[in-house]
Write a protein that holds these residues in place. Structure first.
Motif, PDB file in Angstrom:
ATOM      1  N   VAL A 186     -23.883  12.228  72.778  1.00  0.00           N
ATOM      2  CA  VAL A 186     -23.403  12.663  71.596  1.00  0.00           C
ATOM      3  C   VAL A 186     -23.358  11.474  70.278  1.00  0.00           C
ATOM      4  O   VAL A 186     -23.768  12.039  69.308  1.00  0.00           O
ATOM      5  CB  VAL A 186     -21.932  12.992  71.558  1.00  0.00           C
ATOM      6  N   LEU A 187     -23.057  10.467  70.524  1.00  0.00           N
ATOM      7  CA  LEU A 187     -23.079   9.483  69.765  1.00  0.00           C
ATOM      8  C   LEU A 187     -24.342   8.980  69.096  1.00  0.00           C
ATOM      9  O   LEU A 187     -24.528   8.947  67.886  1.00  0.00           O
ATOM     10  CB  LEU A 187     -22.335   8.245  70.035  1.00  0.00           C
ATOM     11  N   ARG A 188     -24.981   8.948  70.097  1.00  0.00           N
ATOM     12  CA  ARG A 188     -26.732   8.666  69.671  1.00  0.00           C
ATOM     13  C   ARG A 188     -27.266   9.801  68.733  1.00  0.00           C
ATOM     14  O   ARG A 188     -28.106   9.630  67.904  1.00  0.00           O
ATOM     15  CB  ARG A 188     -27.507   8.632  70.867  1.00  0.00           C
ATOM     16  N   VAL A 189     -27.260  11.063  69.366  1.00  0.00           N
ATOM     17  CA  VAL A 189     -27.775  12.299  68.684  1.00  0.00           C
ATOM     18  C   VAL A 189     -27.014  12.572  67.244  1.00  0.00           C
ATOM     19  O   VAL A 189     -27.718  12.688  66.395  1.00  0.00           O
ATOM     20  CB  VAL A 189     -27.386  13.429  69.329  1.00  0.00           C
ATOM     21  N   GLN A 190     -25.741  12.260  67.187  1.00  0.00           N
ATOM     22  CA  GLN A 190     -25.170  12.210  65.694  1.00  0.00           C
ATOM     23  C   GLN A 190     -25.803  11.241  64.878  1.00  0.00           C
ATOM     24  O   GLN A 190     -26.088  11.645  63.712  1.00  0.00           O
ATOM     25  CB  GLN A 190     -23.728  12.112  65.682  1.00  0.00           C
ATOM     26  N   GLY A 191     -26.210  10.064  65.371  1.00  0.00           N
ATOM     27  CA  GLY A 191     -26.651   9.141  64.806  1.00  0.00           C
ATOM     28  C   GLY A 191     -27.943   9.547  64.212  1.00  0.00           C
ATOM     29  O   GLY A 191     -28.213   9.146  62.928  1.00  0.00           O
ATOM     30  N   ALA A 208     -21.468   3.737  69.563  1.00  0.00           N
ATOM     31  CA  ALA A 208     -20.391   4.212  68.797  1.00  0.00           C
ATOM     32  C   ALA A 208     -20.505   2.863  67.558  1.00  0.00           C
ATOM     33  O   ALA A 208     -20.186   3.393  66.468  1.00  0.00           O
ATOM     34  CB  ALA A 208     -19.105   3.700  69.590  1.00  0.00           C
ATOM     35  N   GLU A 209     -20.733   1.639  67.956  1.00  0.00           N
ATOM     36  CA  GLU A 209     -20.746   0.614  66.855  1.00  0.00           C
ATOM     37  C   GLU A 209     -21.934   1.104  65.840  1.00  0.00           C
ATOM     38  O   GLU A 209     -21.566   0.624  64.715  1.00  0.00           O
ATOM     39  CB  GLU A 209     -20.939  -0.825  67.559  1.00  0.00           C
ATOM     40  N   ALA A 210     -23.093   1.469  66.350  1.00  0.00           N
ATOM     41  CA  ALA A 210     -23.941   1.750  65.510  1.00  0.00           C
ATOM     42  C   ALA A 210     -23.692   2.752  64.581  1.00  0.00           C
ATOM     43  O   ALA A 210     -24.059   2.604  63.297  1.00  0.00           O
ATOM     44  CB  ALA A 210     -25.441   2.114  66.139  1.00  0.00           C
ATOM     45  N   LEU A 211     -22.976   3.928  65.035  1.00  0.00           N
ATOM     46  CA  LEU A 211     -22.601   4.782  64.276  1.00  0.00           C
ATOM     47  C   LEU A 211     -21.626   4.654  63.264  1.00  0.00           C
ATOM     48  O   LEU A 211     -21.691   5.114  62.124  1.00  0.00           O
ATOM     49  CB  LEU A 211     -22.357   6.395  65.171  1.00  0.00           C
ATOM     50  N   ALA A 212     -20.733   3.809  63.885  1.00  0.00           N
ATOM     51  CA  ALA A 212     -19.508   3.382  62.814  1.00  0.00           C
ATOM     52  C   ALA A 212     -20.265   2.394  61.795  1.00  0.00           C
ATOM     53  O   ALA A 212     -19.778   2.656  60.495  1.00  0.00           O
ATOM     54  CB  ALA A 212     -18.659   2.513  63.622  1.00  0.00           C
ATOM     55  N   ALA A 213     -21.141   1.537  62.005  1.00  0.00           N
ATOM     56  CA  ALA A 213     -21.662   0.964  60.872  1.00  0.00           C
ATOM     57  C   ALA A 213     -22.532   1.851  59.807  1.00  0.00           C
ATOM     58  O   ALA A 213     -22.538   1.560  58.566  1.00  0.00           O
ATOM     59  CB  ALA A 213     -22.732  -0.098  61.512  1.00  0.00           C
ATOM     60  N   ARG A 214     -23.175   2.673  60.503  1.00  0.00           N
ATOM     61  CA  ARG A 214     -24.022   3.701  59.425  1.00  0.00           C
ATOM     62  C   ARG A 214     -23.140   4.512  58.633  1.00  0.00           C
ATOM     63  O   ARG A 214     -23.124   4.512  57.553  1.00  0.00           O
ATOM     64  CB  ARG A 214     -24.532   4.985  60.340  1.00  0.00           C
ATOM     65  N   PHE A 215     -21.686   4.867  59.200  1.00  0.00           N
ATOM     66  CA  PHE A 215     -20.726   5.543  58.412  1.00  0.00           C
ATOM     67  C   PHE A 215     -19.973   4.529  57.380  1.00  0.00           C
ATOM     68  O   PHE A 215     -19.701   4.963  56.150  1.00  0.00           O
ATOM     69  CB  PHE A 215     -19.559   6.435  59.291  1.00  0.00           C
ATOM     70  N   ALA A 216     -19.872   3.447  57.972  1.00  0.00           N
ATOM     71  CA  ALA A 216     -19.262   2.440  57.042  1.00  0.00           C
ATOM     72  C   ALA A 216     -20.155   2.176  55.640  1.00  0.00           C
ATOM     73  O   ALA A 216     -19.868   1.720  54.472  1.00  0.00           O
ATOM     74  CB  ALA A 216     -19.266   0.985  57.612  1.00  0.00           C
ATOM     75  N   GLY A 217     -21.491   2.304  55.703  1.00  0.00           N
ATOM     76  CA  GLY A 217     -22.292   2.123  54.556  1.00  0.00           C
ATOM     77  C   GLY A 217     -22.685   3.349  53.602  1.00  0.00           C
ATOM     78  O   GLY A 217     -23.398   3.005  52.688  1.00  0.00           O
ATOM     79  N   THR A 255     -17.515  14.175  65.076  1.00  0.00           N
ATOM     80  CA  THR A 255     -17.973  13.361  66.322  1.00  0.00           C
ATOM     81  C   THR A 255     -16.673  12.715  66.779  1.00  0.00           C
ATOM     82  O   THR A 255     -16.416  12.383  68.264  1.00  0.00           O
ATOM     83  CB  THR A 255     -18.909  12.265  65.745  1.00  0.00           C
ATOM     84  N   VAL A 256     -15.845  12.307  65.964  1.00  0.00           N
ATOM     85  CA  VAL A 256     -14.470  11.669  66.485  1.00  0.00           C
ATOM     86  C   VAL A 256     -13.708  12.653  67.358  1.00  0.00           C
ATOM     87  O   VAL A 256     -13.270  12.277  68.424  1.00  0.00           O
ATOM     88  CB  VAL A 256     -13.702  11.164  65.241  1.00  0.00           C
ATOM     89  N   HIS A 257     -13.546  13.886  66.944  1.00  0.00           N
ATOM     90  CA  HIS A 257     -12.947  15.086  67.520  1.00  0.00           C
ATOM     91  C   HIS A 257     -13.475  15.139  68.866  1.00  0.00           C
ATOM     92  O   HIS A 257     -12.740  15.260  69.809  1.00  0.00           O
ATOM     93  CB  HIS A 257     -12.930  16.145  66.755  1.00  0.00           C
ATOM     94  N   GLU A 258     -14.838  15.189  69.093  1.00  0.00           N
ATOM     95  CA  GLU A 258     -15.481  15.289  70.552  1.00  0.00           C
ATOM     96  C   GLU A 258     -15.023  14.057  71.173  1.00  0.00           C
ATOM     97  O   GLU A 258     -14.843  14.451  72.435  1.00  0.00           O
ATOM     98  CB  GLU A 258     -17.040  15.257  70.374  1.00  0.00           C
ATOM     99  N   GLY A 259     -15.058  12.895  70.602  1.00  0.00           N
ATOM    100  CA  GLY A 259     -14.541  11.772  71.528  1.00  0.00           C
ATOM    101  C   GLY A 259     -13.445  12.046  72.005  1.00  0.00           C
ATOM    102  O   GLY A 259     -13.100  11.540  73.285  1.00  0.00           O
ATOM    103  N   GLU A 260     -12.466  12.221  71.086  1.00  0.00           N
ATOM    104  CA  GLU A 260     -11.095  12.292  71.647  1.00  0.00           C
ATOM    105  C   GLU A 260     -10.838  13.620  72.722  1.00  0.00           C
ATOM    106  O   GLU A 260     -10.140  13.344  73.599  1.00  0.00           O
ATOM    107  CB  GLU A 260      -9.997  12.791  70.386  1.00  0.00           C
TER     108      GLU A 260
END
Length: 150
Positions: free
Chosen positions: A48-53, A97-106, A135-140
């Motif tokens: 999911v994290l990869r696909v959302q990215g 997760a870190e890659a997607l977080a970095a994308r959202f941070a930018g 994505t956060v909801h899915e993870g939780e």
């Protein structure tokens, strides 16, 4: 949840999944027919994290793209989720997760307002802010599934 929280919440998924999967007494055991094992849920969230990215990148480069379905059930079978090495899965999940977080941070506010047609449950135009929140909801949600199955 505010957009400013997305990088922290997404980036923390690696540690949270390592803790949850580590606490599962039998990570490959399915608790019931038709219910995934803790390892299978962990593989799913990694994907999911990869696909959302990928979807985020596409939405930032194409006006209102249509996102293809990720094929969650087909992917679980084709990639033999329950046969994968838990340590590798957790490392890959943390990286995604870190890659997607970095994308959202930018992202700028205008980036968060961009849309893509999300395929589930029915094709609907969704903003990138929604994509991050979902994505956060899915993870939780799947952390709860792992804890219940563990």
């Amino acid at each position: 949840m505010p957009a400013a929280d997305l990088p922290r919440l997404l980036g923390g998924m690696g540690d949270r999944y390592a803790t949850a999967l580590g606490a599962a007494s039998e990570p490959r055991r399915r608790p019931a027919e038709g219910v995934w094992s803790p390892l299978e849920y962990t593989c799913h969230v990694r994907d999911v994290l990869r696909v959302q990215g990928e979807r985020l990148v596409l939405a930032l480069s194409v006006t209102t793209p249509e996102f293809p379905p990720m094929g969650r059930d087909e992917r679980a079978v084709a990639e033999a989720y329950n046969e994968q090495d838990p340590a590798v899965v957790l490392a890959d999940l943390a990286d995604a997760a870190e890659a997607l977080a970095a994308r959202f941070a930018g992202l700028r506010p205008t980036d968060l307002d961009r849309t893509g047609v999300y395929p589930w449950p029915e094709p609907t135009a969704r903003t990138m802010l929604w994509l991050g929140r979902h994505t956060v909801h899915e993870g939780e949600h799947h952390l709860l599934d792992i804890r219940r199955a563990g």
